[in-house]
Design a protein around this motif. Structure first.
Motif, short mmCIF file in Angstrom:
data_model
loop_
_atom_site.label_atom_id
_atom_site.label_comp_id
_atom_site.label_asym_id
_atom_site.label_seq_id
_atom_site.Cartn_x
_atom_site.Cartn_y
_atom_site.Cartn_z
N ILE A 205 6.47 9.22 -23.67
CA ILE A 205 7.62 8.84 -24.48
C ILE A 205 8.83 9.60 -23.95
CG2 ILE A 205 8.58 8.66 -26.81
CD1 ILE A 205 5.70 8.82 -27.88
N TYR B 179 7.33 10.02 -33.69
CA TYR B 179 6.55 9.85 -32.47
C TYR B 179 5.16 10.47 -32.62
CZ TYR B 179 11.11 8.76 -30.38
OH TYR B 179 12.34 8.20 -30.10
N LEU C 103 6.72 1.57 -29.54
CA LEU C 103 5.50 2.10 -30.16
C LEU C 103 4.91 1.11 -31.16
CD1 LEU C 103 6.73 5.77 -30.65
CD2 LEU C 103 4.83 5.05 -29.18
N TYR D 34 10.88 13.20 -33.35
CA TYR D 34 9.59 13.76 -32.93
C TYR D 34 8.49 13.54 -33.97
CZ TYR D 34 10.07 16.17 -28.44
OH TYR D 34 10.17 16.45 -27.10
N ILE E 126 5.11 13.56 -25.30
CA ILE E 126 6.34 13.31 -26.05
C ILE E 126 7.46 14.17 -25.49
CG2 ILE E 126 7.45 13.35 -28.32
CD1 ILE E 126 4.61 13.19 -29.55
N ALA F 262 12.31 3.57 -28.45
CA ALA F 262 10.89 3.97 -28.41
C ALA F 262 10.15 3.57 -29.67
CB ALA F 262 10.79 5.48 -28.19
#
Length: 211
Positions: A60, A143, A118, A140, A133, A114
């Protein structure tokens, strides 16, 4: 890690080839940010990927492909890296570098937000054995949740910049990014789905194993 210690580790344990060495200059020429992982973090990612036996890796945040090259080099011939990158110009430059490294067939890019990428991977029931990541810090936590969802049992999740240049250690920094990363660090330390440690290399490299 002190400067002297960093130089010792890099000189003894990290051998960058011309492709890796040239990425910083290429970023400067294209007016792109100089935020690639440092060499010792790249080597650590390579070793973790190798040790884990991963065949499918999710990254990522691509930028110029520096970490992508380390990850791709750790894979077997039939391995694959899926790298998520917000900007097409970054993905294009990364592919230039991957082609120079002879790794272009091992990496595919998903360009765009992202979070959207995802969600697409989740809808396709994709699964990964290693996830890295290294993108916008405010997201964060999101993610991390998606990474756990996309991870096979026993998969490794790594995350970079968990010290944020020391801002994490100074509570006077209350901007959205430091606040988000502090919570990310607390989450990986206490989440019952993970076994985690924060390594004091680079700008702080978190390593988690998904139970």
């Amino acid at each position: 890690m002190l400067v002297q210690e960093k130089e010792y580790v890099r000189s003894l344990f990290v051998q960058e080839d011309e492709v890796l060495k040239g990425i910083a200059a290429g970023l400067a020429e294209r007016d792109m940010p100089q935020i690639s992982v440092p060499p010792e973090v790249g080597k650590t990612l390579y070793l973790l990927t190798k040790i884990s036996g991963a065949k499918k890796v999710l990254e990522i945040g691509t930028l110029g492909g520096y970490s992508t090259i380390w990850l791709a080099r750790a894979l077997p011939e039939d391995g694959k890296v899926v790298s998520l990158e917000l900007k097409q110009k970054h993905a294009d430059f990364a592919m230039e570098n991957l082609t120079k490294a002879g790794l272009d067939t091992r990496v595919s890019f998903m360009v765009g937000d992202a979070a959207d990428s995802l969600s697409q991977l989740t809808q396709r029931n994709e699964r990964f054995q290693f996830i890295f990541i290294d993108a916008d810090k405010m997201n964060y936590l999101h993610y991390l949740e998606k990474a756990i969802e996309l991870a096979e049992p026993g998969a490794i999740i790594a995350a970079d910049n968990l010290f944020m240049g020391g801002k994490i250690l100074d509570e006077s920094y209350q901007g959205p990014s430091p606040v988000a990363v502090r919570e990310f660090n607390r989450r990986i330390a206490t989440d019952p789905r993970l076994e985690s440690i924060l390594l004091t290399i680079g700008d702080g490299l978190g390593i988690c194993r998904v139970k």
